[in-house]
Design an enzyme around this catalytic site. Structure first.
Site, PDB file in Angstrom:
ATOM      1  N   GLU A 140      28.732  29.543 -21.425  1.00 42.78           N
ATOM      2  CA  GLU A 140      29.887  29.238 -22.280  1.00 42.78           C
ATOM      3  C   GLU A 140      31.184  29.357 -21.469  1.00 42.78           C
ATOM      4  O   GLU A 140      32.255  29.571 -22.019  1.00 42.78           O
ATOM      5  CB  GLU A 140      29.914  30.171 -23.495  1.00 42.78           C
ATOM      6  N   ASP A 250      20.500  36.827 -26.706  1.00 42.32           N
ATOM      7  CA  ASP A 250      21.434  37.611 -25.872  1.00 42.32           C
ATOM      8  C   ASP A 250      20.959  39.054 -25.735  1.00 42.32           C
ATOM      9  O   ASP A 250      21.097  39.658 -24.664  1.00 42.32           O
ATOM     10  CB  ASP A 250      22.841  37.592 -26.490  1.00 42.32           C
TER      11      ASP A 250
END
Ligand code: ADP
Length: 301
Positions: A140, A250
């Site tokens: 990201e 994550d």
């Protein structure tokens, strides 16, 4: 002071509103109370690694705004070092999330400050990066920065855990730095440019043939598949009642990094990461759902 795990990636404020349905064009709806939660793949991974007991630094950018301060404070509360967090003159990364009664999310991400995580800024922190045992990278942030982080990490002898998420196609030179490459089933196909199909062992072999030193494919409630020099092995997921799978991947990546930094082998590390993410999916939210190591060890007994 060196950190064993250095996470290079994003931090986002997740702005969550429950809505009766998705609004149409030109429509105004009344929603529930706004909740602001700490998120972003990089920040989530750093928090999970710290809760798993690793000494962790986060390299990323936030804005000079309330959300930036909130994100820093939440990272620090999870035990992550934030001295390498850069404050930039752009709004902090934000995800605007509408949750409908069927539990579905509609998400718009505004990268904001995360787009300022440039190669130059990364090189400015190469001392922190170079001292790591494990460098964790997700996407990201600009791809060029992620690739440079992998190069610097590898050149200084760190193990590079590359999480190719969100999906991207990777070139062989980058894949050769990944040990492991961690992807979910969709990302696995996208990294290779492969079509539909569910032969995950073949996908993992394809990723190894394309250059990755080792590969971990996460398969949600079906667990994870590992491919390295010792061959291919599957780790089943724990059977639990999942209430919110946001940030499960994550949690897995952060816990995996902590275990690798502690010198565990890849299979054993995947076993622990599977337990951390199983605990996480039983609770709401991403970072708030990550358990301390002692609790995870209790869960594994
Ligand atoms: P992502 O969130 O990146 O798509 P996955 O959905 O593959 O990642 O989840 C990562 C890991 O989290 C899985 O390998 C598994 O160990 C664990 N996990 C995910 N969903 C569940 C579930 N419903 N029950 C138990 N474990 C789960």
């Amino acid at each position: 002071m060196r950190s064993d795990v250095v996470v290079v990636g994003s931090a986002n404020a997740d702005l969550v509103v429950e809505v009766p349905r998705r609004p149409g064009g030109g429509e105004t709806l009344l929603g529930g109370e706004l909740r602001t939660l700490p998120g972003g793949k990089g920040a989530n991974q750093a928090a999970a690694a710290a809760r798993s007991g690793a000494n962790v630094s986060f390299l990323g950018c936030v804005g000079r705004d309330g959300n930036g301060e909130f994100l820093r404070e939440r990272l620090a509360a999870a035990g992550v070092r934030t001295d390498s967090l850069v404050i930039v003159e752009r709004p902090s990364g934000t995800a605007v999330i509408f949750v409908t009664p069927d539990g579905e999310n509609s998400i718009v991400v505004s990268p904001g400050a995360n787009a300022e995580m440039t190669v130059e800024r990364l090189r400015g922190a190469s001392g922190v990066l170079g001292a790591a045992k494990v460098v964790v990278i997700s996407l990201e942030i600009p791809l060029a920065t992620a690739v440079e982080a992998a190069r610097i990490g590898d050149a200084s002898g760190a193990r590079v855990l590359f999480n190719a998420a969100p999906s991207v196609r990777l070139d062989p030179d980058t894949l050769r730095l990944c040990d492991p490459l961690v992807v979910n089933e969709h990302e696995a196909r996208d990294v290779l440019g492969a079509g539909e199909g569910s032969d995950f062992r073949a996908l993992a072999e394809g990723l190894r043939d394309a250059g990755a030193r080792s590969v971990v494919i996460t398969l949600g409630e079906h667990g994870a598949l590992v491919l390295d020099d010792e061959g291919c092995s599957e780790t089943p997921a724990y059977r639990v009642r999942a209430v919110d799978t946001t940030g499960a991947g994550d949690a897995f990546v952060g816990a995996l990094a902590a275990e690798l930094a502690a010198g565990k082998g890849l299979r054993r590390a995947v076993g622990f990461a599977t337990a951390v993410s199983a605990v996480a999916v039983q609770r709401m939210g991403a970072q708030p759902s990550y358990a301390e190591r002692t609790e995870v060890e209790e869960f594994m007994r």
